[in-house]
Structure formats: C-alpha cells, structure tokens
Design a protein around this motif. Structure first.
Motif, PDB file in Angstrom:
ATOM      1  N   TYR A  12       0.883  -1.181   0.071  1.00 33.22           N
ATOM      2  CA  TYR A  12      -0.059  -0.049  -0.189  1.00 33.22           C
ATOM      3  C   TYR A  12       0.865   1.332   0.094  1.00 33.22           C
ATOM      4  CZ  TYR A  12      -4.053  -3.059   0.759  1.00 33.22           C
ATOM      5  OH  TYR A  12      -4.726  -4.120   0.665  1.00 33.22           O
ATOM      6  N   LEU A  13       0.545   2.214  -0.915  1.00 35.91           N
ATOM      7  CA  LEU A  13       1.269   3.382  -1.055  1.00 35.91           C
ATOM      8  C   LEU A  13       1.647   4.304   0.371  1.00 35.91           C
ATOM      9  CD1 LEU A  13       2.985   5.246  -2.783  1.00 35.91           C
ATOM     10  CD2 LEU A  13       0.655   6.282  -3.254  1.00 35.91           C
ATOM     11  N   PHE A  14       0.357   4.610   0.736  1.00 31.16           N
ATOM     12  CA  PHE A  14       0.631   5.603   1.876  1.00 31.16           C
ATOM     13  C   PHE A  14       0.531   4.794   3.080  1.00 31.16           C
ATOM     14  CE2 PHE A  14      -1.655   8.226  -1.594  1.00 31.16           C
ATOM     15  CZ  PHE A  14      -0.405   9.237  -1.882  1.00 31.16           C
ATOM     16  N   VAL A  15       1.301   5.395   3.754  1.00 30.56           N
ATOM     17  CA  VAL A  15       1.576   4.510   5.151  1.00 30.56           C
ATOM     18  C   VAL A  15       1.746   5.415   6.498  1.00 30.56           C
ATOM     19  CG1 VAL A  15       2.903   2.692   4.176  1.00 30.56           C
ATOM     20  CG2 VAL A  15       4.177   4.383   5.250  1.00 30.56           C
ATOM     21  N   VAL A  16       1.812   4.798   7.701  1.00 30.87           N
ATOM     22  CA  VAL A  16       1.574   5.625   8.921  1.00 30.87           C
ATOM     23  C   VAL A  16       3.196   5.873   9.124  1.00 30.87           C
ATOM     24  CG1 VAL A  16       1.395   5.511  11.408  1.00 30.87           C
ATOM     25  CG2 VAL A  16      -0.456   4.630   9.980  1.00 30.87           C
ATOM     26  N   HIS A  17       3.486   7.229   9.412  1.00 34.94           N
ATOM     27  CA  HIS A  17       5.052   7.463   9.724  1.00 34.94           C
ATOM     28  C   HIS A  17       5.395   7.900  11.110  1.00 34.94           C
ATOM     29  CE1 HIS A  17       6.349   8.810   5.533  1.00 34.94           C
ATOM     30  NE2 HIS A  17       5.244   8.085   5.414  1.00 34.94           N
ATOM     31  N   SER A  60       5.660   6.900  15.249  1.00 38.34           N
ATOM     32  CA  SER A  60       5.983   5.691  15.877  1.00 38.34           C
ATOM     33  C   SER A  60       4.612   5.250  16.720  1.00 38.34           C
ATOM     34  CB  SER A  60       6.961   6.004  16.766  1.00 38.34           C
ATOM     35  OG  SER A  60       6.398   7.063  17.903  1.00 38.34           O
ATOM     36  N   GLY A  61       4.785   3.701  16.928  1.00 39.43           N
ATOM     37  CA  GLY A  61       3.639   3.131  17.662  1.00 39.43           C
ATOM     38  C   GLY A  61       3.561   1.768  17.073  1.00 39.43           C
ATOM     39  N   LYS A  62       2.464   1.021  17.530  1.00 39.59           N
ATOM     40  CA  LYS A  62       1.904  -0.307  16.893  1.00 39.59           C
ATOM     41  C   LYS A  62       1.830  -0.453  15.444  1.00 39.59           C
ATOM     42  CE  LYS A  62      -2.504  -0.727  18.669  1.00 39.59           C
ATOM     43  NZ  LYS A  62      -3.599  -1.720  19.662  1.00 39.59           N
ATOM     44  N   THR A  63       1.229   0.906  15.027  1.00 39.02           N
ATOM     45  CA  THR A  63       0.687   0.756  13.546  1.00 39.02           C
ATOM     46  C   THR A  63       1.751   1.336  12.411  1.00 39.02           C
ATOM     47  OG1 THR A  63      -0.540   2.984  13.856  1.00 39.02           O
ATOM     48  CG2 THR A  63      -1.475   0.638  14.133  1.00 39.02           C
ATOM     49  N   LEU A  64       2.830   1.740  12.908  1.00 43.46           N
ATOM     50  CA  LEU A  64       4.286   2.345  12.256  1.00 43.46           C
ATOM     51  C   LEU A  64       4.259   1.347  11.006  1.00 43.46           C
ATOM     52  CD1 LEU A  64       6.602   4.365  11.968  1.00 43.46           C
ATOM     53  CD2 LEU A  64       7.753   2.785  13.227  1.00 43.46           C
ATOM     54  N   GLY A  65       4.090   2.310   9.941  1.00 44.74           N
ATOM     55  CA  GLY A  65       4.345   1.143   8.735  1.00 44.74           C
ATOM     56  C   GLY A  65       3.117   0.626   8.014  1.00 44.74           C
ATOM     57  N   TRP A  66       2.144   0.619   8.749  1.00 44.49           N
ATOM     58  CA  TRP A  66       0.615   0.158   8.307  1.00 44.49           C
ATOM     59  C   TRP A  66       0.118   1.218   7.280  1.00 44.49           C
ATOM     60  CZ3 TRP A  66      -3.123  -2.630  12.044  1.00 44.49           C
ATOM     61  CH2 TRP A  66      -2.513  -3.813  12.702  1.00 44.49           C
ATOM     62  N   PRO A  67      -0.898   0.595   6.263  1.00 46.39           N
ATOM     63  CA  PRO A  67      -1.556   1.438   5.633  1.00 46.39           C
ATOM     64  C   PRO A  67      -2.203   2.450   6.358  1.00 46.39           C
ATOM     65  CG  PRO A  67      -1.673  -0.818   5.030  1.00 46.39           C
ATOM     66  CD  PRO A  67      -0.978  -0.851   6.251  1.00 46.39           C
ATOM     67  N   ILE A  68      -2.392   3.704   5.938  1.00 45.46           N
ATOM     68  CA  ILE A  68      -3.311   4.605   6.720  1.00 45.46           C
ATOM     69  C   ILE A  68      -4.479   4.061   6.839  1.00 45.46           C
ATOM     70  CG2 ILE A  68      -4.117   7.065   6.663  1.00 45.46           C
ATOM     71  CD1 ILE A  68      -1.773   7.966   5.208  1.00 45.46           C
ATOM     72  N   SER A  69      -5.335   4.321   7.912  1.00 44.28           N
ATOM     73  CA  SER A  69      -6.635   3.947   8.027  1.00 44.28           C
ATOM     74  C   SER A  69      -7.719   4.923   7.764  1.00 44.28           C
ATOM     75  CB  SER A  69      -6.981   3.583   9.471  1.00 44.28           C
ATOM     76  OG  SER A  69      -6.649   4.711  10.486  1.00 44.28           O
ATOM     77  N   ASN A  70      -8.885   4.658   7.574  1.00 44.29           N
ATOM     78  CA  ASN A  70      -9.737   5.722   7.493  1.00 44.29           C
ATOM     79  C   ASN A  70     -10.005   6.604   8.593  1.00 44.29           C
ATOM     80  OD1 ASN A  70     -11.426   4.810   4.865  1.00 44.29           O
ATOM     81  ND2 ASN A  70     -12.125   3.182   6.004  1.00 44.29           N
ATOM     82  N   SER A  71      -9.769   6.270   9.762  1.00 41.63           N
ATOM     83  CA  SER A  71      -9.874   7.420  10.909  1.00 41.63           C
ATOM     84  C   SER A  71      -8.635   8.108  10.784  1.00 41.63           C
ATOM     85  CB  SER A  71      -9.942   6.576  12.101  1.00 41.63           C
ATOM     86  OG  SER A  71      -8.721   5.698  12.236  1.00 41.63           O
ATOM     87  N   GLY A  72      -7.295   7.660  10.398  1.00 39.54           N
ATOM     88  CA  GLY A  72      -6.243   8.431  10.342  1.00 39.54           C
ATOM     89  C   GLY A  72      -6.276   9.266   9.095  1.00 39.54           C
TER      90      GLY A  72
END
Length: 407
Positions: free
Chosen positions: A293-298, A300-312
C-alpha cells in the motif's frame, strides 16, 4: 444489556461484522440475518455494519419498552400500532445517547438532539426488513400469516419520515475555490513553516495525498487502497483496483473502492513525486515493505508502517480544515465535486459533446455509462451554464428594447 458491533478479520482476509452483547456473545438472529440475507447477497462490509447499527438501535428500543420480538412472534403476536409509533419516535435518537454509562437504555425526551431524517428513514427500512426475516422464521404458519407479516412490514415502512426532494441548495453549492485549494496545497508544501506537521516524510506524504485527490477526484477509499504495483511509471498511469477482503491488508476497517476498476492517466511531474515519496520516505519507514500500500503511517507506535486507516485520514482532513476559516468546508468528497466541475469546464473549452462528456466522466469516475451519478457531480456547472444563458436572454431583451426606443 448494551450491545456493540464487532468487526474481525478471517484467515482468508475476509471481514466479518457481528452484533454482540456485553459479554461478547453474538446475538443469534442478527448473526443469522447477516449471514443468510446480507452476505448471501454479496453486500459490502460497510453496508452490513450500517444494518447492524440499526439493529442495535432496535434492541435499545425493545429494552426501553420491555419488548421481546422473538417471544412475541412465537406467540403469534405482531406489533400494535402504538408500538410501531414508539419505534418511529425512538429511531430519532442518536445511537450514542441510547444507553447510559451503566448500560441502561435512556428514555427519549422531546428536546434531545435528533438524527437526520435520512438516518431515521434508513434505520426503519433496515428494521422492517429484519422484522420480515424474523417473523418469517418464528411466526406460526397459517393461511393468513404471510399476509399479516407483509401488513406489519408495510406499516413500519409507512411510518418512516417523509424525505423531501433535494432543495435548490445542495452539495454542489458548497465548493472550494481554486485559490483556496492553492492555499491548502501551499500550506502542505514540504518545508513550509506553516505546515501542520514537522516530520519531512509526513509532510511529503500529506501533500501528495492532497494533490492526488485534487487532480484525480478519487474517493477516499480509492486513495487509501492504492498499491505501488498499481502505478505504471513507464506509461504514467495508475490503476484503481477493487480489493475487498484483502488478506494482505492489516486494517480491520479496510478502505474500499466502491466504483469500477479503471486506468487513470497522470502527468509525469506527479508520477515523479510519487516515485520520490516511495524511494526517499516510504521505504525507510519500518514495516512499510511488508505490504504494497502506497500511503503508510509515519508516526511511531504499534501501527508504524501500516497502511493509513480511514480514521487516520479523517484526522488529517480535520487538521487541514481547522487551519483557517476558508478551509472549513474541506473534505475528500468536496475535492471530488470540484474535480468534476473543472472537468466540465475543460470539456466545454475543447468542444466535447454532452454525450461524449458523460461517457468520459463515467469512465474516469468508475461509473456505468448508463448511471445518472454524473448528473449529481455536474450540477454546479449546469447551474452556471443555465445562469449565463438566462443572463444572455435578459441582455438581448434589454438591447432590443433600447434599440426600439431609439427608433
């Protein structure tokens, strides 16, 4: 008993939603309804979530009025007129206000905040369908039972609020000017002191998301569903792909592409920015290489590197809309409307016929050629054209009257 809608992901990646009680136990008939009626009809997970929210509200109504539909139907008892009226009134309550902190149902008071009529209408439509399903399984079969159940469902639907046709003021009247969008894009420019975030990689990502939305008219779900493999850097195109229930997506609430798959051309400068984000920023984020997935969480935290969520993504838009008063109407769908407005203007300049314009728009937006959706997004431009035509008639009349007086 306070209920909640719980979503989980199966091993295959398929998303499921169930209605559970305060012990986490699924409610039998709502689960059966979702499985037999909704999943069997291949309805989306978001549609199922909305239905379960309506059934959650229905159970709050039952608790408040000490009703048990399952027992009633087994005893050959259907709802009375005043009970249907109480259901109608109760469905005006916001879902979050139906229970107190102690889990008890709160009585409806006339001066409380109410949901929109469309929300109440949709709730009662879903509940009517569920009651038909439930009564069809529990109500004893007699020569008249089907007719009696149909009459009950018809009564519930008849008590839905009347939703007037859309007035002249609609979403097409609320739009952002090009100057405002330019100001937002400047505020998001990496390195700008006014940028709401400090991290350069995050700045680059946010600016790129906004630019893509502005230049493509993509839906939020389509943007968040983009993968690196969707981009053809040789041909300067991106493919919008439907990926429902992807097992490689760690997000429980997976963003979905609602429209048809299609290939969308992009200018080389924009493709260059996408490549730069991937090479310089995204690939250096821990965990980002585990998925495409192109856009990721930058952050730090448990979702670091995950795809961005709808809420994010929603928080990102909220941050932008709070930067200045003129940004307050900013949301992803406003950008989609604005893209369609500019598309109409360009088609006018290029002399594209209305029939050809509708075909082009339908393809680029992912709609069927026979869909009337394009009319919704083109309303602002049509109103402007109508205004110019009327002004032209008035000016022609005034010139004619002036010429006659001079003669």
């Amino acid at each position: 008993m306070q209920l909640s809608v719980r979503r989980f992901q199966g091993e295959s990646g398929e998303r499921f939603s169930i209605l559970v009680d305060d012990t986490g136990m699924p409610l039998y008939y709502p689960a059966l309804y979702v499985t037999a009626e909704m999943r069997g009809a291949s309805l989306s997970i978001n549609t199922i979530d909305n239905a379960l929210s309506a059934l959650k509200a229905m159970h709050a109504w039952q608790d408040h009025y000490h009703l048990d539909l399952e027992s009633r139907f087994k005893r050959s008892e259907l709802l009375l007129a005043h009970e249907i009226h109480s259901l109608r009134d109760f469905m005006q309550k916001p879902l979050e206000t139906m229970w107190s902190k102690g889990g008890k149902v709160v009585a409806f008071k006339g001066r409380q905040k109410r949901v929109a009529k469309e929300n109440q209408y949709n709730r009662m439509t879903i509940i009517a369908g569920y009651i038909r399903f439930l009564a069809g399984r529990l109500y004893p079969v007699t020569p008249t039972s089907v007719r009696e159940i149909d009459a009950l469902v018809a009564q519930i639907k008849a008590n839905r609020p009347k939703i007037a046709d859309k007035t002249e003021k609609d979403r097409s009247d609320s739009y952002l000017a090009e100057a405002v969008l330019d100001a937002v894009e400047e505020a998001l420019r990496p390195g700008n002191e006014a940028n709401p975030t400090a991290d350069l990689g995050l700045q680059f990502r946010n600016g790129l998301m906004f630019t893509l939305l502005r230049l493509t008219g993509f839906r939020r779900g389509e943007l968040l569903n983009l993968k690196i493999e969707d981009f053809d850097f040789a041909k300067n195109t991106v493919k919008v792909v439907r990926r429902a229930d992807s097992d490689g997506d760690p997000r429980t609430y997976q963003p979905l592409a609602k429209t048809r798959e299609r290939t969308f051309p992009l200018i080389p400068e924009l493709m260059g920015k996408i490549h730069e984000y991937i090479a310089k920023y995204r690939n250096k984020v821990p965990g980002a290489r585990k998925h495409g997935y192109l856009f990721v969480v930058h952050r730090s935290g448990k979702t670091l590197g995950w795809p961005i969520s709808n809420s994010g993504f929603g928080k990102f838009i909220e941050t932008l809309s709070s930067l200045a008063d003129e940004f307050s109407g900013l949301h992803a769908h406003a950008l989609r409307h604005h893209w369609n407005y500019l598309f109409s203007q360009n088609c006018d300049k290029d002399g594209v016929t209305p029939e050809r314009e509708q075909k082009l728009r339908s393809y680029l937006m992912g709609w069927s050629e026979t869909s009337n959706t394009s009319k919704t997004y083109n309303r602002r431009h049509i109103k402007e054209q109508a205004g110019r035509a009327v002004m032209g008639l008035q000016q022609k009349h005034l010139r004619k009257s002036s010429d006659e007086r001079q003669q």
